[in-house]
Structures are given as structure tokens and as C-alpha cells.
Design a protein around this motif. Structure first.
Motif, PDB file in Angstrom:
ATOM      1  N   MET A  30       0.800  -1.206   0.000  1.00 28.15           N
ATOM      2  CA  MET A  30       0.000   0.000   0.000  1.00 28.15           C
ATOM      3  C   MET A  30       0.844   1.271   0.000  1.00 28.15           C
ATOM      4  O   MET A  30       0.331   2.354   0.184  1.00 28.15           O
ATOM      5  N   GLU A  31       2.144   1.112  -0.176  1.00 30.26           N
ATOM      6  CA  GLU A  31       3.006   2.293  -0.210  1.00 30.26           C
ATOM      7  C   GLU A  31       2.726   3.133  -1.457  1.00 30.26           C
ATOM      8  O   GLU A  31       2.840   4.348  -1.430  1.00 30.26           O
ATOM      9  N   ASN A  32       2.329   2.482  -2.550  1.00 26.46           N
ATOM     10  CA  ASN A  32       2.015   3.184  -3.777  1.00 26.46           C
ATOM     11  C   ASN A  32       0.815   4.116  -3.588  1.00 26.46           C
ATOM     12  O   ASN A  32       0.800   5.230  -4.090  1.00 26.46           O
ATOM     13  N   GLN A  33      -0.211   3.675  -2.858  1.00 24.84           N
ATOM     14  CA  GLN A  33      -1.391   4.495  -2.601  1.00 24.84           C
ATOM     15  C   GLN A  33      -1.033   5.706  -1.747  1.00 24.84           C
ATOM     16  O   GLN A  33      -1.550   6.795  -1.961  1.00 24.84           O
ATOM     17  N   SER A  34      -0.148   5.514  -0.787  1.00 29.29           N
ATOM     18  CA  SER A  34       0.272   6.632   0.064  1.00 29.29           C
ATOM     19  C   SER A  34       1.060   7.659  -0.742  1.00 29.29           C
ATOM     20  O   SER A  34       0.880   8.866  -0.550  1.00 29.29           O
ATOM     21  N   GLY A  35       1.906   7.186  -1.638  1.00 32.29           N
ATOM     22  CA  GLY A  35       2.665   8.106  -2.490  1.00 32.29           C
ATOM     23  C   GLY A  35       1.762   8.865  -3.446  1.00 32.29           C
ATOM     24  O   GLY A  35       1.938  10.067  -3.669  1.00 32.29           O
ATOM     25  N   LYS A  36       0.776   8.169  -4.004  1.00 32.85           N
ATOM     26  CA  LYS A  36      -0.183   8.811  -4.903  1.00 32.85           C
ATOM     27  C   LYS A  36      -0.982   9.874  -4.157  1.00 32.85           C
ATOM     28  O   LYS A  36      -1.212  10.966  -4.673  1.00 32.85           O
ATOM     29  N   ARG A  37      -1.388   9.555  -2.953  1.00 34.07           N
ATOM     30  CA  ARG A  37      -2.142  10.506  -2.121  1.00 34.07           C
ATOM     31  C   ARG A  37      -1.307  11.746  -1.828  1.00 34.07           C
ATOM     32  O   ARG A  37      -1.797  12.878  -1.929  1.00 34.07           O
ATOM     33  N   THR A  38      -0.041  11.552  -1.499  1.00 39.55           N
ATOM     34  CA  THR A  38       0.838  12.683  -1.202  1.00 39.55           C
ATOM     35  C   THR A  38       1.039  13.563  -2.429  1.00 39.55           C
ATOM     36  O   THR A  38       0.985  14.792  -2.337  1.00 39.55           O
ATOM     37  N   VAL A  39       1.240  12.939  -3.580  1.00 39.77           N
ATOM     38  CA  VAL A  39       1.429  13.711  -4.818  1.00 39.77           C
ATOM     39  C   VAL A  39       0.177  14.521  -5.144  1.00 39.77           C
ATOM     40  O   VAL A  39       0.261  15.692  -5.531  1.00 39.77           O
ATOM     41  N   LEU A  40      -0.991  13.936  -4.992  1.00 40.56           N
ATOM     42  CA  LEU A  40      -2.229  14.650  -5.282  1.00 40.56           C
ATOM     43  C   LEU A  40      -2.474  15.782  -4.272  1.00 40.56           C
ATOM     44  O   LEU A  40      -3.011  16.830  -4.627  1.00 40.56           O
ATOM     45  N   MET A  41      -2.074  15.585  -3.019  1.00 39.24           N
ATOM     46  CA  MET A  41      -2.200  16.659  -2.032  1.00 39.24           C
ATOM     47  C   MET A  41      -1.269  17.822  -2.369  1.00 39.24           C
ATOM     48  O   MET A  41      -1.665  18.994  -2.283  1.00 39.24           O
ATOM     49  N   ILE A  42      -0.052  17.515  -2.788  1.00 44.38           N
ATOM     50  CA  ILE A  42       0.888  18.570  -3.175  1.00 44.38           C
ATOM     51  C   ILE A  42       0.392  19.289  -4.416  1.00 44.38           C
ATOM     52  O   ILE A  42       0.463  20.524  -4.505  1.00 44.38           O
ATOM     53  N   SER A  43      -0.166  18.539  -5.363  1.00 49.45           N
ATOM     54  CA  SER A  43      -0.707  19.139  -6.581  1.00 49.45           C
ATOM     55  C   SER A  43      -1.875  20.076  -6.261  1.00 49.45           C
ATOM     56  O   SER A  43      -1.973  21.180  -6.810  1.00 49.45           O
ATOM     57  N   GLY A  44      -2.763  19.647  -5.381  1.00 50.37           N
ATOM     58  CA  GLY A  44      -3.882  20.490  -4.979  1.00 50.37           C
ATOM     59  C   GLY A  44      -3.422  21.752  -4.261  1.00 50.37           C
ATOM     60  O   GLY A  44      -3.962  22.838  -4.483  1.00 50.37           O
TER      61      GLY A  44
END
Length: 73
Positions: free
Chosen positions: A1-15
Motif C-alpha cells: 500500500m506504499e504506492n497508494q500513500s505516495g499517490k495521495r501525497t502527490v495529489l495533495m501537493i498538486s492540490g
């Protein structure tokens, strides 16, 4: 589930970056910094519309991924 956490972080930074750029656009639209928009060739309402769109969509994306619970398993 590390991939989901990284995706979440990237989307938060993008927002967050979208909302920051939108806020800068809105500040220029409301004449807060001393910039002269007349020389740019961009209509004032376009800058306000793009700034508001970026700001509110960035806030929505950041808030959604910030409040999303991490359900594993």
C-alpha cells in the motif's frame, strides 16, 4: 500500500500548488500587488476566472485527499 500513500501525497501537493497559483491569480485580479495587467494583453475577467477555478479546485482536491481515511486490508 506504499504506492497508494505516495499517490495521495502527490495529489495533495498538486492540490496545494493549484490553490497557491489560483490565490496569486486572484490577488492580481483584485489589484493587491502593484502589477499593471494592461500590458499583458489578458482580459481582466479571464485572469479572475482562471484564478478562481484553480483556487477552488485545488482546495477541493487537497481537502478530499487530506480527509480521506487510509483503509488497509
Amino acid at each position: 500500500m506504499e504506492n497508494q500513500s505516495g499517490k495521495r501525497t502527490v495529489l495533495m501537493i498538486s492540490g496545494a500548488m493549484d490553490s497557491l497559483l489560483g490565490a496569486i491569480g486572484l490577488l492580481i485580479y483584485f489589484d493587491v500587488p502593484p502589477f499593471d495587467m494592461a500590458g499583458w494583453g489578458i482580459p481582466r475577467w479571464v485572469l479572475g476566472l482562471v484564478g478562481a477555478g484553480l483556487f477552488f479546485s485545488g482546495i477541493a482536491i487537497f481537502t478530499y485527499y487530506f480527509s480521506k481515511t487510509d483503509v488497509s486490508g
